[in-house]
Design an enzyme around this catalytic site. Structure first.
Site, PDB file in Angstrom:
ATOM      1  N   ARG A   1       0.050   1.833   5.202  1.00 48.89           N
ATOM      2  CA  ARG A   1       1.191   2.529   4.612  1.00 48.89           C
ATOM      3  C   ARG A   1       1.486   3.809   5.382  1.00 48.89           C
ATOM      4  NH1 ARG A   1       3.535   2.153  -0.049  1.00 48.89           N
ATOM      5  NH2 ARG A   1       1.898   0.817  -0.863  1.00 48.89           N
TER       6      ARG A   1
ATOM      7  N   SER B   1      -0.123   9.646 -15.468  1.00 51.95           N
ATOM      8  CA  SER B   1      -0.744   8.539 -16.188  1.00 51.95           C
ATOM      9  C   SER B   1      -2.269   8.655 -16.183  1.00 51.95           C
ATOM     10  CB  SER B   1      -0.320   7.208 -15.551  1.00 51.95           C
ATOM     11  OG  SER B   1      -1.014   6.124 -16.137  1.00 51.95           O
TER      12      SER B   1
ATOM     13  N   GLU C   1      -5.282   4.375  -2.001  1.00 47.96           N
ATOM     14  CA  GLU C   1      -4.956   5.724  -1.531  1.00 47.96           C
ATOM     15  C   GLU C   1      -3.984   6.438  -2.464  1.00 47.96           C
ATOM     16  OE1 GLU C   1      -3.593   8.186   2.440  1.00 47.96           O
ATOM     17  OE2 GLU C   1      -4.617   6.278   2.592  1.00 47.96           O
ATOM     18  N   ARG C   2      -3.063   5.724  -3.066  1.00 50.93           N
ATOM     19  CA  ARG C   2      -2.153   6.388  -4.009  1.00 50.93           C
ATOM     20  C   ARG C   2      -2.925   6.910  -5.213  1.00 50.93           C
ATOM     21  NH1 ARG C   2       2.935   2.724  -5.235  1.00 50.93           N
ATOM     22  NH2 ARG C   2       1.280   1.241  -5.658  1.00 50.93           N
TER      23      ARG C   2
ATOM     24  N   ASN D   1      -2.318  -3.833  -0.396  1.00 47.66           N
ATOM     25  CA  ASN D   1      -0.913  -3.428  -0.371  1.00 47.66           C
ATOM     26  C   ASN D   1       0.013  -4.637  -0.334  1.00 47.66           C
ATOM     27  OD1 ASN D   1      -0.903  -0.538  -0.459  1.00 47.66           O
ATOM     28  ND2 ASN D   1      -1.817  -0.544   1.577  1.00 47.66           N
TER      29      ASN D   1
ATOM     30  N   ALA E   1       2.862  -5.956  -2.995  1.00 46.07           N
ATOM     31  CA  ALA E   1       4.217  -5.927  -2.418  1.00 46.07           C
ATOM     32  C   ALA E   1       4.704  -4.497  -2.238  1.00 46.07           C
ATOM     33  CB  ALA E   1       5.184  -6.722  -3.288  1.00 46.07           C
TER      34      ALA E   1
END
Length: 313
Positions: free
Chosen positions: A67, A81, A107-108, A141, A145
């Protein structure tokens, strides 16, 4: 009271095992704390690794991350969240020799946890080679999608080059047909400007496949601009290229129309380079060769340009 102390003393592994058993028996997903598995999916991951709680500053991003672009708004939403409900899906990592942990997937989630200031997070520690590490991050990833087509293609290219894998081997690792891998890599042969349009979602894969059938990069760029300016769908793009090919005899490379179109593209590229370098730039282009002439004013200006393009002397 004695029973409660015994339960609390069993440790993280026992808590997770107990939680997993309950999930399997009930068939229901249950939201639990960061120190517990949250779903059947998490339990499956646990069977191939061990859970642990580690300091977040010991986790480093994967050098094989496919990414490129991260949406700050989505990271903030994810952080909110996690702050409210906890980290439901542990990060996937592998332990390095220096005591740190390299992120394999998530990673997010890691960025979101860092955003809200968490000091420790629950991870699933797996044993993975460099090639497996790169594949795991890319696979996660792809399964979600989340990657744009160019990020996906660059991730595949990194697997091919970094670990000397064939397209067939990459296809097997990613669970995709070899033709899909080959087509993804072909995207990277498109001009940079066109790849940028695809990355930003201004053009679809259908458009890209049609453009890959056009040999001239200048023509590919011109058509891509027409696709965006006129909001052409795939069929309309095919019609446009068909008309261009039909009139190719009347618009050969030496005719005024073709020359004007090519010069417009060259001027645009020239202006972009000039703006980037803050210097006078001239491009002398032919289909087979060309040169870029950069004008600078003395040694200091030359040094500034070299610094801008990252050349060390």
């Amino acid at each position: 009271m004695a029973t409660q102390r015994k339960t609390l003393g069993r440790g993280l592994g026992a808590i997770i095992s107990a939680g997993a058993k309950k999930v399997a028996e009930s068939g229901a997903k249950k939201v639990v704390s960061q120190a517990q598995a949250s779903t059947v999916k998490d339990v499956k991951i646990a069977s191939h690794g061990t859970y642990s709680e580690v300091p977040i500053d010991k986790i480093i991003p994967s050098p094989y991350q496919a990414r490129i672009e991260f949406d700050d708004d989505k990271i903030t939403q994810l952080a909110d969240s996690i702050a409210s409900e906890g980290l439901l899906n542990p990060l996937l990592v592998r332990k390095l020799n220096d005591g740190k942990y390299e992120l394999l997937a998530g990673e997010r989630r890691l960025r979101a946890c860092q955003k809200i200031g968490l000091k420790k997070v629950v991870v699933c520690i797996q044993t993975a080679s460099d090639a497996s590490s790169a594949a795991k991050g890319l696979i996660e990833n792809l399964q979600r999608a989340d990657l744009n087509p160019i990020e996906e293609a660059n991730g595949i290219l990194k697997l091919v080059h970094s670990f000397h894998l064939t397209q067939e081997a990459v296809a097997q690792r990613l669970g995709k047909p070899r033709s899909t891998i080959a087509n993804a890599l072909r995207l990277l042969k498109l001009p940079e400007e066109v790849r940028g349009y695809i990355s930003k979602g201004l053009m679809g894969i259908g458009h890209a496949k049609i453009l890959m059938g056009v040999d001239d990069p200048v023509q590919q760029t011109i058509i891509a601009r027409k696709i965006i300016e006129n909001d052409l769908n795939v069929r309309s793009t095919e019609d446009l290229i068909r008309r261009m090919k039909a009139s190719s005899d009347r618009t050969t490379p030496g005719t005024p129309i073709a020359v004007a179109a090519q010069n417009a593209v060259i001027r645009d590229i020239q202006n972009k380079i000039s703006t980037r370098l803050n210097a006078s730039v001239e491009i002398k282009h032919t289909p087979k060769r060309g040169k870029i002439v950069i004008t600078y004013l003395g040694n200091d200006d030359l040094q500034r340009i070299l610094d801008t393009i990252g050349v060390k002397i």
